[in-house]
Design a protein around this motif. Structure first.
Motif, mmCIF file in Angstrom:
data_model
loop_
_atom_site.group_PDB
_atom_site.id
_atom_site.type_symbol
_atom_site.label_atom_id
_atom_site.label_comp_id
_atom_site.label_asym_id
_atom_site.label_seq_id
_atom_site.Cartn_x
_atom_site.Cartn_y
_atom_site.Cartn_z
ATOM 1 N N UNK A 305 1.208 -0.801 -0.062
ATOM 2 C CA UNK A 305 -0.080 -0.051 -0.177
ATOM 3 C C UNK A 305 0.984 1.257 0.044
ATOM 4 N N UNK A 306 0.339 2.667 -0.664
ATOM 5 C CA UNK A 306 0.609 3.263 -0.475
ATOM 6 C C UNK A 306 0.306 5.110 0.251
ATOM 7 N N UNK A 307 1.686 5.635 0.650
ATOM 8 C CA UNK A 307 0.327 6.642 1.273
ATOM 9 C C UNK A 307 1.429 8.491 0.219
ATOM 10 N N UNK A 308 -0.409 9.409 -0.116
ATOM 11 C CA UNK A 308 0.490 10.244 -1.038
ATOM 12 C C UNK A 308 -0.511 11.091 -0.379
ATOM 13 N N UNK A 309 0.268 12.331 0.227
ATOM 14 C CA UNK A 309 -0.013 14.420 1.310
ATOM 15 C C UNK A 309 -0.437 14.807 -0.189
ATOM 16 N N UNK A 310 -1.779 14.941 -0.467
ATOM 17 C CA UNK A 310 -1.423 16.120 -1.234
ATOM 18 C C UNK A 310 -2.015 17.438 -1.158
ATOM 19 N N UNK A 311 -0.909 17.544 -1.736
ATOM 20 C CA UNK A 311 -1.698 19.463 -1.714
ATOM 21 C C UNK A 311 -2.036 20.370 -3.301
ATOM 22 N N UNK A 312 -2.892 20.830 -3.050
ATOM 23 C CA UNK A 312 -3.774 21.560 -4.577
ATOM 24 C C UNK A 312 -4.096 21.055 -6.061
ATOM 25 N N UNK A 313 -4.304 18.678 -5.279
ATOM 26 C CA UNK A 313 -3.809 18.388 -6.430
ATOM 27 C C UNK A 313 -3.268 18.770 -7.193
#
Length: 371
Positions: A305-313
């Motif tokens: 599994x991978x986790x990605x913090x996203x800013x402003x798409x």
């Protein structure tokens, strides 16, 4: 110049409508007469001091309007152009050079400090500095100063007063799915939270032609709208275990999960709903700076599994915002269905209505813009 603005004076207190003094545009700055500005959760997070901008402050970061004046070095727009405003970035750092301005290494200094990078103030009241320059704009006002880097020119036949939310909430949701997660055609996605960001993610998933789009949202009216916008399944979290519900629909789990509530237990449910090599995108602002996550390392490593913090798409404004507008014009991104208009002076009512689910996305219209 004298402008009217909604001023945040104290955490958790109402905004007040006041006169403030706005500075003249510097070399790369643009003076915009605001025709409409979206109300975003991040504005309230800043008022309530989770983002440490000094109060009093003029917030607002989803503005759109008409250029009234330009600094002497500005080449991107001219007086009279219609523009929408977004976040500010430096243009020089490695991330900006990769066309990833949301991850600009100067992002906090350029968006959250309350003054220009050189420390000068854009707003004053009786010779006292008022925090401004929020997201390089501070658009809860009749007029705002932005930089040419954080504005995008738009066609004059578009409804300018409702375009502002594209500059933050809507590009975050749509871009999160279309760019950050880059969901391929035929993939499966579960979206957690059906506010403006989550519903923009649903529309983005439809554009990406995801095969199964699931929305988890407690408010019935928002679940109904999600189905209208193209979600295949909606889940009420009050109806038992969310992860079980998702696995009843897709026993292998989802390829992608997109979490917009910021609540730890929801993030954990999202992680548990992922299939093998699944990717979780996080955009929700957590309720406090102390919010942590319980991640089961064995399952993370067992299933990749991978986790990605996203800013402003992952939006690079100059290409992605025009792309969203084209989808809107083609009827494929009907974000206008989320919007309810209020006068800027009704900001406190709009905040209440948004919190209670009476509207999904409030857009505030300054008095001069009432046609």
């Amino acid at each position: 110049m004298k402008i009217t603005a909604a001023v945040a004076r104290q955490a958790h207190q109402d905004f007040s409508i006041e006169q403030v003094e706005l500075d003249e545009p510097k070399d790369h700055e643009v003076l915009v007469r605001i025709e409409g500005v979206g109300l975003c959760h991040t504005d309230l997070v800043a008022r309530d001091r989770l983002i440490p901008i000094p109060l009093p402050a003029v917030l607002g970061h989803e503005g759109a309007g008409v250029v009234e004046k330009i600094g002497k070095a500005v080449t991107k727009v001219a007086v009279g152009d219609h523009v929408l405003m977004s976040f500010n970035s430096c243009g020089e750092c490695p991330r900006c050079k990769e066309h990833l301005p949301p991850y600009c290494t100067q992002f906090p200094q350029l968006n959250y400090v309350g003054a220009r990078p050189d420390g000068s103030s854009t707003l004053k009241q009786n010779d006292q500095a008022v925090s401004g320059y929020f997201f390089g704009q501070s658009s809860f006002a009749s007029h705002a100063l932005a930089n040419e880097r954080n504005i995008v020119k738009v066609a004059q036949d578009l409804p300018i007063e409702i375009l502002g939310p594209l500059g933050c909430g809507l590009q975050t949701g749509a871009g999160g799915v279309m760019r950050s997660l880059a969901c391929p055609q035929g993939s499966t996605i579960a979206i957690f939270g059906g506010g403006p960001v989550g519903l923009a993610a649903v529309m983005g998933a439809v554009i990406q032609q995801c095969a199964t789009i699931i929305l988890v949202e407690p408010m019935a009216s928002r679940r109904e709208l999600a189905l209208e916008l193209g979600a295949h399944h909606v889940i009420d979290p009050a109806q038992g275990n969310i992860t079980e519900h998702i696995r009843n629909i897709l026993p292998q789990g989802v390829d992608f999960a997109f979490e917009s509530s910021g609540r730890g237990e929801v993030v954990e449910a999202a992680l548990a709903s992922l299939g093998s090599h699944g990717l979780l995108g996080l955009v929700g602002v957590p309720p406090s700076v102390e919010t942590t996550l319980n991640v089961n390392l064995v399952s993370l490593i067992t299933f990749g599994h991978r986790i990605h913090g996203i800013i402003e798409g992952d939006s690079d404004l100059d290409t992605f915002l025009p792309e969203l507008i084209q989808h809107y014009q083609a009827g494929k991104f009907p974000f206008d269905k989320l919007i309810k208009k209020y006068a800027l002076s009704e900001i406190n009512q709009a905040i209440q209505d948004q919190a209670q689910g009476r509207c999904i996305k409030a857009v505030l219209i300054p008095e001069h813009a009432h046609h």
